[in-house]
Design an enzyme around this catalytic site. Structure first.
Site, mmCIF file in Angstrom:
data_model
loop_
_atom_site.group_PDB
_atom_site.id
_atom_site.type_symbol
_atom_site.label_atom_id
_atom_site.label_comp_id
_atom_site.label_asym_id
_atom_site.label_seq_id
_atom_site.Cartn_x
_atom_site.Cartn_y
_atom_site.Cartn_z
ATOM 1 N N ASP A 227 0.854 -1.201 0.000
ATOM 2 C CA ASP A 227 0.000 0.000 0.000
ATOM 3 C C ASP A 227 0.883 1.242 0.000
ATOM 4 O O ASP A 227 2.110 1.145 0.133
ATOM 5 C CB ASP A 227 -0.923 -0.030 1.230
ATOM 6 C CG ASP A 227 -2.216 0.746 0.996
ATOM 7 O OD1 ASP A 227 -2.330 1.426 -0.041
ATOM 8 O OD2 ASP A 227 -3.114 0.676 1.851
ATOM 9 N N HIS B 282 -10.087 -2.297 -7.712
ATOM 10 C CA HIS B 282 -10.063 -1.195 -6.738
ATOM 11 C C HIS B 282 -9.354 0.042 -7.269
ATOM 12 O O HIS B 282 -9.926 1.136 -7.268
ATOM 13 C CB HIS B 282 -9.413 -1.700 -5.446
ATOM 14 C CG HIS B 282 -9.268 -0.676 -4.382
ATOM 15 N ND1 HIS B 282 -10.337 0.041 -3.887
ATOM 16 C CD2 HIS B 282 -8.174 -0.243 -3.677
ATOM 17 C CE1 HIS B 282 -9.909 0.867 -2.936
ATOM 18 N NE2 HIS B 282 -8.602 0.715 -2.797
HETATM 19 FE FE1 N7H Z 1 -7.445 1.682 -1.284
HETATM 20 N N1 N7H Z 1 -6.133 -2.962 -0.890
HETATM 21 O O1 N7H Z 1 -5.302 -3.528 -0.233
HETATM 22 O O2 N7H Z 1 -6.828 -3.562 -1.693
HETATM 23 N N2 N7H Z 1 -5.834 0.628 -1.961
HETATM 24 N N3 N7H Z 1 -7.847 0.220 0.065
HETATM 25 N N4 N7H Z 1 -8.943 2.842 -0.512
HETATM 26 N N5 N7H Z 1 -6.944 3.194 -2.503
HETATM 27 C C1 N7H Z 1 -4.907 1.059 -2.854
HETATM 28 O O3 N7H Z 1 -1.661 2.572 -4.956
HETATM 29 C C2 N7H Z 1 -7.280 -1.040 0.145
HETATM 30 C C3 N7H Z 1 -9.735 2.523 0.548
HETATM 31 C C4 N7H Z 1 -7.647 4.395 -2.660
HETATM 32 O O4 N7H Z 1 -3.824 6.255 -7.265
HETATM 33 C C5 N7H Z 1 -3.957 0.027 -3.101
HETATM 34 O O5 N7H Z 1 -0.996 2.927 -2.903
HETATM 35 C C6 N7H Z 1 -7.884 -1.737 1.255
HETATM 36 C C7 N7H Z 1 -10.758 3.534 0.722
HETATM 37 C C8 N7H Z 1 -6.961 5.248 -3.608
HETATM 38 O O6 N7H Z 1 -3.923 4.370 -8.335
HETATM 39 C C9 N7H Z 1 -4.319 -1.052 -2.349
HETATM 40 C C10 N7H Z 1 -8.792 -0.879 1.842
HETATM 41 C C11 N7H Z 1 -10.556 4.461 -0.275
HETATM 42 C C12 N7H Z 1 -5.847 4.538 -4.012
HETATM 43 C C13 N7H Z 1 -5.528 -0.691 -1.617
HETATM 44 C C14 N7H Z 1 -8.764 0.341 1.079
HETATM 45 C C15 N7H Z 1 -9.395 4.017 -1.023
HETATM 46 C C16 N7H Z 1 -5.855 3.270 -3.315
HETATM 47 C C17 N7H Z 1 -2.776 0.087 -4.060
HETATM 48 C C18 N7H Z 1 -9.675 -1.067 3.005
HETATM 49 C C19 N7H Z 1 -11.321 5.717 -0.604
HETATM 50 C C20 N7H Z 1 -4.797 5.008 -5.010
HETATM 51 C C21 N7H Z 1 -1.598 0.741 -3.427
HETATM 52 C C22 N7H Z 1 -9.505 -1.963 3.945
HETATM 53 C C23 N7H Z 1 -12.630 5.797 -0.538
HETATM 54 C C24 N7H Z 1 -5.190 4.588 -6.388
HETATM 55 C C25 N7H Z 1 -1.404 2.189 -3.801
HETATM 56 C C26 N7H Z 1 -4.225 5.110 -7.423
HETATM 57 C C27 N7H Z 1 -4.879 2.303 -3.466
HETATM 58 C C28 N7H Z 1 -6.306 -1.527 -0.776
HETATM 59 C C29 N7H Z 1 -9.560 1.434 1.363
HETATM 60 C C30 N7H Z 1 -8.824 4.716 -2.067
HETATM 61 C C31 N7H Z 1 -3.549 -2.365 -2.323
HETATM 62 C C32 N7H Z 1 -7.618 -3.150 1.717
HETATM 63 C C33 N7H Z 1 -11.853 3.556 1.795
HETATM 64 C C34 N7H Z 1 -7.406 6.633 -4.061
#
Ligand code: N7H
Length: 497
Positions: free
Chosen positions: A202, A350
């Site tokens: 992440d 996602h």
């Molecule tokens: Fe997410 N995951 O492990 O699946 N997220 N996220 N997220 N997320 C991202 O690019 C995850 C949540 C965003 O710019 C990565 O840094 C999990 C909420 C945004 O390309 C992974 C949870 C919200 C991005 C995960 C969770 C977001 C992002 C890739 C909850 C907003 C950047 C790593 C438990 C409403 C996207 C990275 C981009 C990336 C996961 C929550 C948003 C692996 C497990 C609630 C904007």
């Protein structure tokens, strides 16, 4: 302040801009993120307003960490990395935010009204309905009944260091506050450091900030930090600066409106305690992958849009590439526009949902719904033999923005929860596509079942139609709140006089 414009290219050359951010005034977690192996969130209610104000003034100078300090520390971390020194510093940092109730305690009921979403609050029935969040009765008990006025964020090298400082800080405030709830987040151990509980790396993709993030290729890609990291105007995240232009991803836009001058250098923080059902999710992925006849790691990657290593599917569609995942100069350098049939990465994945990049053809619009994420995992590792979640674990999701409605709530409500987004896509032979829910954070009304399109990759040229039916959510909201993170001088003056 306007950036210099290179007329010959018609592009702004932002790196030459005279835009200066007042980093000593901005709290440290907002733009760069406080250095943290562990972070405690202490949610409190103010009991005695005059004494709370006096204590805040008295101890503030000692406790509050500004963005300049965080930037200097980051420089030292970089230097140490360059010299391949392993030492971690025992840095402590802390920040402070207030809910709408907290601001009312400090300023009285005639105080200016801020962003409508902030004033409504995360616990308002309208917010809950708009985001398909579980009802408050299913949240942690402390968040159901008690008023929360504010939160202290305390970070440091490990949980015991952080709780020691948390206790000291609570001691300073004595009976002026009641601690409603306290939560400890910590990075995962060993090789899982930097990965969230499902196992994915992440913290890879964050917006770059004009006036702060240096372009790594100043001549060829002046509007990006590291390759693929678009630079945004700071007003998207901190009040008092120009924001994004509604029609142009590069040009300077208007500064977001402030209800009062003391909002300058402040920001809104969204807090969501998201429990993750890790063993259940793993089992689900393994079963469905077997049914679809595909590798389970590939199915998991198609739900997220990246492999666990961080390598993006757009650049590594069928096989993981850990070298790519770990390389900050390459792991974010992609778009979705040249993957029109979701062969490499599903529309519902996602990262494709929450930041569509060039997927809609309107990059200026995509850049108006960005957030700076600053979350941290919480809870213990999955134990051997834990096939049904026995202990609460997940992500303490934190993000910063100047419009909760246009940024966090838009991403959650209009992208992740909306099976119709991204609109207007067609199958290879024609016919409309319904992408489905974000399988990680998407929420259907009443926590109902969800579907996502195309879990099986038709890469490079297949034409098999598949759907992933997801009967349960593996990410569950258990508490949420919206905070305003004021500038250091607003804390010293208006809010404490
Ligand atoms: Fe997410 N995951 O492990 O699946 N997220 N996220 N997220 N997320 C991202 O690019 C995850 C949540 C965003 O710019 C990565 O840094 C999990 C909420 C945004 O390309 C992974 C949870 C919200 C991005 C995960 C969770 C977001 C992002 C890739 C909850 C907003 C950047 C790593 C438990 C409403 C996207 C990275 C981009 C990336 C996961 C929550 C948003 C692996 C497990 C609630 C904007």
């Amino acid at each position: 302040m306007a950036p210099a414009v290179d007329e010959s290219k018609g592009r702004s050359v932002s790196y030459r801009s005279t835009l200066r951010l007042d980093l000593r005034e901005i709290q440290g977690d907002l733009l760069i993120g406080m250095q943290k192996n562990a972070e405690q969130f202490i949610f409190f209610k103010i009991n005695d307003v005059p004494r709370f104000k006096a204590r805040t003034k008295e101890y503030l100078v000692r406790w509050m960490t500004n963005a300049r300090t965080v930037q200097e520390r980051e420089g030292r971390v970089e230097e140490r990395r360059r010299r391949q020194q392993a030492k971690t510093e025992a840095w402590m940092a802390s920040n402070l935010g207030f809910t709408r109730d907290g601001l009312t305690q400090l300023l009285g009921s005639n105080r200016p009204r801020l962003d409508p979403a902030f004033e409504r609050g995360a616990d308002h029935p309208e917010t809950i309905a708009a985001l398909n969040d579980p009802p408050r009765s299913k949240w942690l008990r402390n968040f159901q009944s008690d008023r929360v006025d504010g939160v202290f964020l305390i970070t440091g090298p490990d949980p015991s260091f952080v709780s020691y400082h948390g206790n000291a800080l609570r001691g300073c405030f004595e009976a002026t506050i009641n601690v409603v709830h306290s939560e400890m987040g910590k990075v995962r151990p060993g090789a899982q450091r930097g990965h969230e509980h499902f196992g994915f790396l992440d913290g890879i993709s964050q917006p770059g900030i004009r006036g702060l993030t240096r372009p790594s290729k100043t001549i060829y890609r002046p509007d990006e930090g590291v390759p693929g990291q678009d630079l945004l105007w700071p007003g998207e995240f901190v009040f008092g600066y120009p924001g994004q232009h509604p029609d142009d991803p590069v040009k300077e836009g208007p500064a977001p409106p402030m209800a009062a001058p003391w909002m300058r250098n402040g920001s809104f923080m969204v807090f969501r305690r998201l429990e993750q059902k890790v063993p259940e999710c793993r089992r689900f992925v393994a079963e469905r992958a077997a049914r679809l006849g595909m590798d389970r790691e590939l199915l998991a990657a198609r739900m997220v849009g990246r492999w666990k290593s961080g390598a993006p599917l757009e650049l590594a569609p069928l096989r993981d590439n850990p070298g790519l995942g770990a390389d900050a100069k390459r792991n974010n350098d992609f778009g979705f526009g040249d993957d029109p049939f979701q062969r490499k990465c599903p529309y519902a994945a996602h990262i494709r949902k929450v930041y569509p990049r060039d997927d809609t053809g309107d990059v200026a619009e995509a850049q108006r719904h960005r957030i700076i994420r600053a979350g941290i995992p919480f809870g213990p590792e999955v134990e051997p033999g834990e096939t049904t979640t026995r202990q609460s674990r997940g992500l303490i999701f934190v993000c910063y923005q100047t419009s909760i409605e246009r940024q966090f709530e838009f991403i959650q409500g209009r992208y992740a929860n909306n099976p119709g987004f991204v609109e207007g896509k067609l199958r290879p032979g024609g016919g409309a596509v319904t992408p489905g829910f974000d399988p990680i954070i998407g929420q259907a009304p009443g926590s109902g079942a969800r579907e996502m399109d195309e879990p099986y990759p038709d890469y490079p040229a297949g034409n098999r139609r598949t759907t992933l039916a997801i009967p349960h959510q593996f990410v569950k909201l258990t508490a949420a709140a919206y905070f305003f993170m004021p500038s250091i001088s607003a804390l010293r003056t208006v809010l404490t006089s």
